[in-house]
Scaffold this motif. Structure first.
Motif, PDB file in Angstrom:
ATOM      1  N   VAL A  80      10.294   5.199 -27.436  1.00 21.32           N
ATOM      2  CA  VAL A  80       9.938   4.808 -26.067  1.00 21.32           C
ATOM      3  C   VAL A  80       8.801   5.679 -25.544  1.00 21.32           C
ATOM      4  N   ASP A  81       8.863   6.983 -25.774  1.00 17.16           N
ATOM      5  CA  ASP A  81       7.756   7.860 -25.371  1.00 17.16           C
ATOM      6  C   ASP A  81       6.443   7.373 -25.970  1.00 17.16           C
ATOM      7  N   ALA A  82       6.467   7.086 -27.261  1.00 19.22           N
ATOM      8  CA  ALA A  82       5.251   6.643 -27.942  1.00 19.22           C
ATOM      9  C   ALA A  82       4.772   5.301 -27.406  1.00 19.22           C
ATOM     10  N   ALA A  83       5.706   4.421 -27.071  1.00 22.00           N
ATOM     11  CA  ALA A  83       5.326   3.112 -26.538  1.00 22.00           C
ATOM     12  C   ALA A  83       4.603   3.254 -25.203  1.00 22.00           C
ATOM     13  N   ILE A  84       5.057   4.161 -24.361  1.00 21.74           N
ATOM     14  CA  ILE A  84       4.414   4.359 -23.061  1.00 21.74           C
ATOM     15  C   ILE A  84       2.999   4.883 -23.252  1.00 21.74           C
ATOM     16  N   ALA A  85       2.828   5.903 -24.084  1.00 15.25           N
ATOM     17  CA  ALA A  85       1.490   6.454 -24.320  1.00 15.25           C
ATOM     18  C   ALA A  85       0.570   5.412 -24.943  1.00 15.25           C
ATOM     19  N   THR A  86       1.102   4.630 -25.874  1.00 18.29           N
ATOM     20  CA  THR A  86       0.309   3.582 -26.520  1.00 18.29           C
ATOM     21  C   THR A  86      -0.111   2.524 -25.508  1.00 18.29           C
ATOM     22  N   GLN A  87       0.825   2.087 -24.668  1.00 15.93           N
ATOM     23  CA  GLN A  87       0.526   1.072 -23.671  1.00 15.93           C
ATOM     24  C   GLN A  87      -0.531   1.528 -22.685  1.00 15.93           C
ATOM     25  N   MET A  88      -0.461   2.779 -22.255  1.00 19.87           N
ATOM     26  CA  MET A  88      -1.438   3.259 -21.278  1.00 19.87           C
ATOM     27  C   MET A  88      -2.857   3.228 -21.851  1.00 19.87           C
ATOM     28  N   VAL A  89      -2.995   3.578 -23.126  1.00 15.86           N
ATOM     29  CA  VAL A  89      -4.324   3.533 -23.739  1.00 15.86           C
ATOM     30  C   VAL A  89      -4.756   2.085 -23.986  1.00 15.86           C
ATOM     31  N   LEU A  90      -3.834   1.234 -24.405  1.00 14.87           N
ATOM     32  CA  LEU A  90      -4.188  -0.175 -24.591  1.00 14.87           C
ATOM     33  C   LEU A  90      -4.723  -0.784 -23.297  1.00 14.87           C
ATOM     34  N   GLY A  91      -4.106  -0.459 -22.173  1.00 16.57           N
ATOM     35  CA  GLY A  91      -4.564  -0.992 -20.904  1.00 16.57           C
ATOM     36  C   GLY A  91      -5.966  -0.561 -20.549  1.00 16.57           C
ATOM     37  N   LEU A  92      -6.393   0.569 -21.101  1.00 15.03           N
ATOM     38  CA  LEU A  92      -7.748   1.069 -20.877  1.00 15.03           C
ATOM     39  C   LEU A  92      -8.740   0.437 -21.844  1.00 15.03           C
ATOM     40  N   VAL A  93      -8.448   0.476 -23.147  1.00 12.69           N
ATOM     41  CA  VAL A  93      -9.433   0.088 -24.159  1.00 12.69           C
ATOM     42  C   VAL A  93      -9.353  -1.388 -24.546  1.00 12.69           C
ATOM     43  N   GLU A  94      -8.255  -2.043 -24.202  1.00 10.56           N
ATOM     44  CA  GLU A  94      -8.058  -3.461 -24.497  1.00 10.56           C
ATOM     45  C   GLU A  94      -7.631  -4.169 -23.198  1.00 10.56           C
ATOM     46  N   PRO A  95      -8.418  -4.034 -22.128  1.00 18.95           N
ATOM     47  CA  PRO A  95      -7.981  -4.525 -20.811  1.00 18.95           C
ATOM     48  C   PRO A  95      -7.837  -6.031 -20.749  1.00 18.95           C
ATOM     49  N   GLN A  96      -8.452  -6.733 -21.682  1.00 15.15           N
ATOM     50  CA  GLN A  96      -8.321  -8.194 -21.702  1.00 15.15           C
ATOM     51  C   GLN A  96      -6.903  -8.645 -22.020  1.00 15.15           C
ATOM     52  N   SER A  97      -6.089  -7.749 -22.566  1.00 21.92           N
ATOM     53  CA  SER A  97      -4.794  -8.166 -23.102  1.00 21.92           C
ATOM     54  C   SER A  97      -3.587  -7.632 -22.357  1.00 21.92           C
ATOM     55  N   SER A  98      -3.639  -6.413 -21.857  1.00 23.98           N
ATOM     56  CA  SER A  98      -2.469  -5.840 -21.193  1.00 23.98           C
ATOM     57  C   SER A  98      -2.920  -4.717 -20.268  1.00 23.98           C
ATOM     58  N   GLY A  99      -1.962  -4.148 -19.540  1.00 23.30           N
ATOM     59  CA  GLY A  99      -2.285  -3.049 -18.650  1.00 23.30           C
ATOM     60  C   GLY A  99      -1.285  -2.922 -17.515  1.00 23.30           C
ATOM     61  N   LEU A 100      -1.574  -2.019 -16.580  1.00 28.07           N
ATOM     62  CA  LEU A 100      -0.677  -1.751 -15.468  1.00 28.07           C
ATOM     63  C   LEU A 100      -0.402  -3.000 -14.634  1.00 28.07           C
ATOM     64  N   ALA A 184      -9.880   7.852 -20.143  1.00 30.07           N
ATOM     65  CA  ALA A 184     -10.446   7.187 -18.971  1.00 30.07           C
ATOM     66  C   ALA A 184     -11.510   8.054 -18.311  1.00 30.07           C
ATOM     67  N   GLU A 185     -11.281   9.345 -18.289  1.00 29.50           N
ATOM     68  CA  GLU A 185     -12.236  10.257 -17.646  1.00 29.50           C
ATOM     69  C   GLU A 185     -13.448  10.535 -18.539  1.00 29.50           C
ATOM     70  N   ASN A 186     -13.217  10.742 -19.811  1.00 32.49           N
ATOM     71  CA  ASN A 186     -14.298  11.117 -20.720  1.00 32.49           C
ATOM     72  C   ASN A 186     -15.025   9.912 -21.300  1.00 32.49           C
ATOM     73  N   GLY A 187     -14.367   8.768 -21.290  1.00 26.37           N
ATOM     74  CA  GLY A 187     -14.987   7.546 -21.776  1.00 26.37           C
ATOM     75  C   GLY A 187     -14.519   7.157 -23.170  1.00 26.37           C
ATOM     76  N   TYR A 188     -14.597   5.870 -23.443  1.00 24.84           N
ATOM     77  CA  TYR A 188     -14.291   5.322 -24.763  1.00 24.84           C
ATOM     78  C   TYR A 188     -15.401   4.353 -25.126  1.00 24.84           C
ATOM     79  N   LEU A 189     -15.555   4.090 -26.406  1.00 29.26           N
ATOM     80  CA  LEU A 189     -16.623   3.210 -26.866  1.00 29.26           C
ATOM     81  C   LEU A 189     -16.165   1.760 -26.848  1.00 29.26           C
ATOM     82  N   VAL A 190     -16.955   0.890 -26.250  1.00 23.99           N
ATOM     83  CA  VAL A 190     -16.631  -0.528 -26.203  1.00 23.99           C
ATOM     84  C   VAL A 190     -16.528  -1.064 -27.633  1.00 23.99           C
ATOM     85  N   SER A 191     -15.421  -1.713 -27.942  1.00 24.13           N
ATOM     86  CA  SER A 191     -15.183  -2.229 -29.296  1.00 24.13           C
ATOM     87  C   SER A 191     -15.846  -3.589 -29.475  1.00 24.13           C
TER      88      SER A 191
END
Length: 599
Positions: A80-100, A184-191
């Motif tokens: 569950v811990d890992a799922a939360i951390a994974t989901q938060m990053v997915l919402g940032l780098v894959e915003p078309q699919s999931s997020g807050l 989110a603060e430092n930036g990620y590369l658009v895939s």
């Protein structure tokens, strides 16, 4: 030896192809261009090798999100811990699919007991069955309902993850947000995938906030490799990390969401601050059924995924599909025929009976009646040598109800996470904002869902009221199908999986299970198999991956063949035997950017 008891082979099962097409919907529905409902655009096909681990593993749709989940597991965190951390990053780098701004359905296994967490969005309390109808009672054009505030339901993912963490978390809540906040603060590369979807979307830039984030001053989508920062989302996650989910569901962020929805200039919605404050996730019993020597478990309603996958397998259990694996020439046309016909029968039942059980419980024998082995054998007997044009819903013993038929178009922008931890725990979580980029409304760095379009726009037909019609506080029917497989009635978990894909998800997950459990493929081979199936309409085959010979043979059997991209996103993990020891083998869909990682 069966692949669940041996090391997974490293070679991928490659199949050739040719073809092209569109999606056809059946039943009551709004006006909509079928081309707009094709599977979420593909962004290439990259063969994946599969990954091995002994202790823990995470499989998800983006390497940065996988790294975040891996870091939590490495620190001694739970699935569950890992799922939360994974989901938060997915919402940032894959915003078309999931997020807050979206929802999620979660299967959780603690090593002995299986629980589901229903984080499906809910309709505003003031919503009625006419939400997507004009003054004459006619359904409005589909995208007229989708884009803007009207289709936004109360987001469920965050409150649901908070409850799961309270019961099964091992690391501090705030720790789980650190990877996503840094990115989110430092930036990620658009895939490549995000860049393509941004270029092709015709609605997103109409929202000023989304336009300023996703596009340059000239209105051009950011290219692959562009460093994209999201300080607004970092701020939201920092507040949530410190104050819990209340920072999202109560206070300034909640007010921002409501203002965005209700003040849309052309398509306002009904969401209120009370709707957000009152949201509660549901914990429900998993839906489990036997298939040959396995026990298959999935989500109960309001998801139709668990039921439909179980029905498909129960129908196929009465056929010889297990004796028809792919060969050197590719898929066996008769196997595809059997799979497609089973899908038609299962999709017919889901369209008639499945909705939010708190509003529309299945009467009579309920789910048990729909999964009864005798009933499924009777359904299987309807499969002949030629294709059915369209299946009708069955009437299992004791189940008498006058519901209308629903064929709501469910759009395919979703993501799936599969995780096993070192303590025997596991999470299969499918998460979504519904359409690509949801309602195309951005607030505080995240996109709002359009989940209310998963309700039927029509509220009744000649057979009566439609079970999946809009009602205040109701959860729309879903096709999401997070799935776990166990050895017989034991608590030995052998496989967990799921996929995005809107209305296609059921076929994607069922294909994977047939590939592994019936055709003795390793996990990555089964994921990489060409996609095929039917949603009780045309026979839909993956363009460029299914041979013209198979398509021609199906046409001869009466199938109305359609070709499209069939962009699944299967993420799965399987227990195997390697060098005399138990290992985990992780697979990722070659049609997306996912990987698996573990120790």
């Amino acid at each position: 030896m069966h692949p669940l008891r041996r090391a997974a082979a490293s070679s991928l099962f490659l199949l050739t192809t040719l073809l092209g097409g569109c999606v056809v919907l059946t039943g009551p529905q709004p006006d909509v261009n079928p081309a707009l409902l094709a599977p979420e655009a593909a962004s290439g096909y990259t063969e994946k090798p599969g990954w091995y681990a002994q202790s823990f593993m995470v499989s998800a749709a983006n390497p940065l999100a996988v790294d975040a989940g891996y870091d939590m597991l490495k620190q001694g965190g739970s699935a569950v811990d890992a799922a939360i951390a994974t989901q938060m990053v997915l919402g940032l780098v894959e915003p078309q699919s999931s997020g807050l701004g979206g929802g999620a359905l979660i299967l959780h296994f603690d090593g002995a007991r299986l629980t589901t967490f229903d984080g499906r969005e809910t309709a505003p309390a003031s919503a009625t069955e006419t939400l997507f109808q004009d003054a004459t009672g006619k359904p409005v054009p589909y995208f007229d309902g989708l884009v803007g505030g009207r289709a936004v339901g109360v987001p469920g993912v965050l409150r649901t993850l908070e409850r799961a963490h309270a019961q099964h978390g091992r690391l501090p809540w705030r720790t789980l947000f650190e990877p996503a906040i840094r990115l989110a603060e430092n930036g990620y590369l658009v895939s490549p995938r995000l860049a393509r979807l941004l270029r092709e979307d015709r609605f997103l830039k109409k929202d000023p906030v989304a336009a300023a984030y996703f596009y340059d001053a000239a209105g051009q989508a950011w290219p692959v490799g562009h460093l994209l920062k999201n300080p607004a989302l970092a701020d939201a996650m920092r507040q949530i990390a410190e104050r819990g989910a209340d920072a999202f569901y109560r206070g300034p962020i909640a007010q921002e969401i409501v203002d965005k929805v209700r003040q849309h200039p052309t398509n306002p919605g009904l969401l209120s601050t009370a709707d957000l404050a009152d949201y509660r996730p549901k914990q429900r019993d998993a839906l489990c059924t036997s298939y040959r020597v396995w026990r298959i478990c999935g989500m109960p309603p309001p998801s139709s995924g668990g039921l439909a996958v179980a029905q498909m397998l129960g129908i196929l259990e009465n056929t010889d599909i297990a004796a028809r694996p792919p060969g050197r020439d590719g898929l066996d046309p008769e196997a595809v025929h059997l799979f497609v016909e089973a899908g038609k029968l299962a999709y017919a039942d889901r369209g008639r009976y499945v909705a939010d059980p708190d509003f529309v419980p299945i009467p009579g024998g309920g789910l048990a009646a729909l999964l009864d082995k005798t009933y499924l054998a009777q359904r299987a007997a309807l499969i002949g040598s030629r294709a059915m044009a369209r299946a009708t819903a069955g009437r299992p013993a004791g189940l008498q109800v006058a519901w209308g038929g629903d064929a709501s178009p469910e759009l395919p922008s979703t993501s799936h996470i599969s995780i096993v931890d070192r303590f025997g725990g596991a999470v299969a979580m499918t998460t979504t904002v519904e359409s690509a980029f949801g309602s195309r409304q951005m607030v505080h760095g995240f996109l709002l869902n359009n989940q209310l379009t998963d309700f039927s726009y029509a509220s009744r037909d000649e057979d009566g009221p439609i079970a999946n019609r809009v009602e205040g506080g109701k959860r729309p029917r879903s096709t999401m199908a997070p799935t776990m497989v166990f050895e017989g009635e034991s608590a030995r978990l052998v496989l967990l999986a799921g996929s995005p894909g809107g209305g296609f998800i059921i076929n994607y997950v069922a294909k994977l299970l047939v590939g592994v459990l019936d055709w003795n493929m390793d996990l990555q081979q089964a994921i990489s198999l060409p996609n095929f199936g039917s949603r009780n309409g045309p026979t839909e085959l993956e363009r460029g991956r299914v041979s013209e010979q198979v398509a021609a043979r199906l046409t001869e059997k009466g199938h109305q063949v359609r070709m499209d991209e069939q962009t699944s996103g299967l993420q799965a993990i399987m227990r195997i035997r390697r060098n005399g020891q138990d290992w985990w083998f992780g697979g990722a869909d070659p049609r997306r950017e996912g990987v698996a990682r573990g120790d």
